[in-house]
Design a protein around this motif. Sequence first.
Motif, mmCIF file in Angstrom:
data_model
loop_
_atom_site.group_PDB
_atom_site.id
_atom_site.type_symbol
_atom_site.label_atom_id
_atom_site.label_comp_id
_atom_site.label_asym_id
_atom_site.label_seq_id
_atom_site.Cartn_x
_atom_site.Cartn_y
_atom_site.Cartn_z
ATOM 1 N N GLN A 50 0.896 -1.277 -0.156
ATOM 2 C CA GLN A 50 -0.567 -0.219 -0.175
ATOM 3 C C GLN A 50 1.054 1.323 -0.069
ATOM 4 N N GLY A 51 1.818 1.441 1.012
ATOM 5 C CA GLY A 51 2.989 2.323 0.814
ATOM 6 C C GLY A 51 3.514 2.276 -0.414
ATOM 7 N N LEU A 52 4.172 1.889 -1.080
ATOM 8 C CA LEU A 52 4.498 2.088 -2.387
ATOM 9 C C LEU A 52 3.952 1.980 -3.182
ATOM 10 N N ALA A 53 2.341 1.750 -3.596
ATOM 11 C CA ALA A 53 0.901 1.948 -4.260
ATOM 12 C C ALA A 53 1.299 3.423 -4.063
ATOM 13 N N ASN A 54 0.983 3.668 -2.762
ATOM 14 C CA ASN A 54 0.907 5.456 -2.613
ATOM 15 C C ASN A 54 1.391 6.502 -3.429
ATOM 16 N N GLU A 55 2.365 6.177 -2.708
ATOM 17 C CA GLU A 55 4.272 6.878 -3.349
ATOM 18 C C GLU A 55 4.111 7.015 -4.940
ATOM 19 N N PHE A 56 4.136 6.086 -5.409
ATOM 20 C CA PHE A 56 3.941 5.881 -7.003
ATOM 21 C C PHE A 56 2.775 6.708 -7.847
ATOM 22 N N GLU A 57 1.688 6.651 -7.116
ATOM 23 C CA GLU A 57 0.592 7.175 -7.834
ATOM 24 C C GLU A 57 0.643 8.653 -7.377
ATOM 25 N N LYS A 58 1.462 9.116 -6.408
ATOM 26 C CA LYS A 58 1.238 10.468 -6.077
ATOM 27 C C LYS A 58 2.227 11.059 -7.136
ATOM 28 N N THR A 59 3.399 10.597 -6.866
ATOM 29 C CA THR A 59 4.230 10.872 -8.457
ATOM 30 C C THR A 59 3.498 10.843 -9.717
ATOM 31 N N ALA A 60 2.988 9.753 -9.854
ATOM 32 C CA ALA A 60 2.427 9.590 -11.227
ATOM 33 C C ALA A 60 1.381 10.549 -11.955
ATOM 34 N N LYS A 61 0.564 10.663 -10.405
ATOM 35 C CA LYS A 61 -0.143 11.887 -10.669
ATOM 36 C C LYS A 61 0.501 13.192 -10.893
ATOM 37 N N ALA A 62 1.407 13.645 -10.524
ATOM 38 C CA ALA A 62 2.105 15.331 -10.680
ATOM 39 C C ALA A 62 2.864 15.201 -12.293
ATOM 40 N N LEU A 63 3.167 13.637 -12.346
ATOM 41 C CA LEU A 63 3.635 14.505 -13.879
ATOM 42 C C LEU A 63 2.932 13.673 -15.134
ATOM 43 N N GLY A 64 1.361 13.923 -14.689
ATOM 44 C CA GLY A 64 0.373 14.422 -15.311
ATOM 45 C C GLY A 64 0.161 12.743 -16.241
ATOM 46 N N ILE A 65 0.522 11.364 -15.075
ATOM 47 C CA ILE A 65 0.033 10.435 -15.498
ATOM 48 C C ILE A 65 -1.619 10.717 -14.481
ATOM 49 N N LYS A 66 -2.460 9.341 -15.693
ATOM 50 C CA LYS A 66 -3.666 9.566 -15.606
ATOM 51 C C LYS A 66 -3.922 8.255 -14.504
ATOM 52 N N VAL A 67 -4.393 8.192 -13.345
ATOM 53 C CA VAL A 67 -4.476 7.150 -12.526
ATOM 54 C C VAL A 67 -6.241 6.611 -12.789
ATOM 55 N N VAL A 68 -6.705 5.575 -13.783
ATOM 56 C CA VAL A 68 -8.012 4.637 -13.756
ATOM 57 C C VAL A 68 -8.550 4.546 -13.109
ATOM 58 N N SER A 69 -7.601 3.961 -11.601
ATOM 59 C CA SER A 69 -8.180 3.265 -11.161
ATOM 60 C C SER A 69 -7.537 2.921 -9.502
ATOM 61 N N HIS A 70 -7.958 2.754 -8.296
ATOM 62 C CA HIS A 70 -6.753 2.355 -7.591
ATOM 63 C C HIS A 70 -7.657 1.007 -6.657
ATOM 64 N N ASP A 71 -7.187 -0.416 -7.077
ATOM 65 C CA ASP A 71 -7.817 -1.440 -6.217
ATOM 66 C C ASP A 71 -7.210 -2.255 -5.065
ATOM 67 N N ALA A 72 -7.293 -2.701 -4.671
ATOM 68 C CA ALA A 72 -7.249 -3.458 -3.282
ATOM 69 C C ALA A 72 -6.784 -4.968 -2.814
ATOM 70 N N THR A 73 -6.261 -5.262 -3.092
ATOM 71 C CA THR A 73 -6.365 -7.010 -2.850
ATOM 72 C C THR A 73 -5.793 -7.236 -1.508
ATOM 73 N N ASN A 74 -4.775 -8.556 -1.404
ATOM 74 C CA ASN A 74 -4.716 -9.053 0.274
ATOM 75 C C ASN A 74 -3.185 -9.842 0.204
ATOM 76 N N ASP A 75 -2.586 -9.950 0.884
ATOM 77 C CA ASP A 75 -0.992 -10.476 0.524
ATOM 78 C C ASP A 75 -1.029 -12.367 0.252
#
Length: 379
Positions: free
Chosen positions: A181-206
């Motif tokens: 979750q931590g890695l995905a959130n950090e990626f998403e934050k930067t991706a949005k800042a770079l203009g990448i559109k995040v179409v969805s964010h889903d959660a599963t389990n380990d």
Amino acid sequence: MKKSLIASGVAAAFALVAHSNTAFADIVVKIGHVAPLTGGLAHQGKDCENGARLAVEEINEKGLVIGGQKVTLQLDGQDDAGDPRTATQVAQRLADEKVVAVVGHETSGTSIPASKIYSDAGIVQISPAATNPTYTLQGFKTTYRVVATDAQQGPALANYAAKNLNVKTVAVVDDSTAYGQGLANEFEKTAKALGIKVVSHDATNDKAVDFRAILTKIKGENPDAIMYGGMDATGGPFAKQARQLGLRAKVLAGDGLCTSSIAALAGQAADNIVCSQAGKGVDQMAEGKVFEAKYQKRFGQPVTLYAPYTYDAVYIIVDAMKRAQSTDAAKIVAAMPATDYKGIIGDTSFDAKGDLKHGVVSLYGYKDGKKTFIDAVKM
């Protein structure tokens, strides 16, 4: 009278020798190691333990003297099964056993809860793999890591996706752990800042094995890439099922997937993965080939991922002992901030939080299932 005096002298001499031998007798010093040795991450955990064990065996073979006493190291290996609750129980066990320091835990989800116990006990903890920033943001003087953080790894992966892969849209999936979750959130934050559109964010389990429902939904969203925050035990099947469903998207992932085992877990879909590693891969380390040869000879298998990091972590603890001229846990804690150690993974020194001063994030792809270096980003 003379016989009595002689007897007393001999007795005194023996007493002195006995006292001297006691004062300089060999001492056994325990270093704890914790990783998942059972469950889906057992292959990564055993790799970590092997690295630490190799260091302990080498140090004992060379001979270690601290404060005038010969020291024999003993690795106290424990299994936390990758489970946060088990991790705290194991941490308390090691504290009760008076280990002088701990190498571990492997995952962020186990390292973070265990760190409070080690802090309360005054025992140094060096994680070889925990990347969640929270781990070193708790204010503990005992907490260290020898890898970069997700606050560095996530942005490095997002930047590569935007600038090198020309990704415009991405779907994000995480495994609901502190790491994923931590890695995905950090990626998403930067991706949005770079203009990448995040179409969805889903959660599963380990523990998940079937990702078809999430992947079918993502197929309808038609993203350029899918970012998966999780480990190889689930990430491999995730990538494999994405390929089976005909998704064209690249699978982006962090160090949890960036292993030599992913080809077996993902099959041909491994070639569609681009992953980041929160440090240098063994193939990029100056002494990496020498280390790999030693590791292969001792354990009969190749390095999976973090063995060089656990190996260096043991040597860093011993370096602190030498500088402190003590095996006392409190004195090891006091010596750790001044660490300046050159080892297999490179130069290691720490900032005030216990993070590396000079972290590196490496990027890898796979070609015919073989892990292939792409680039390294200095942090």
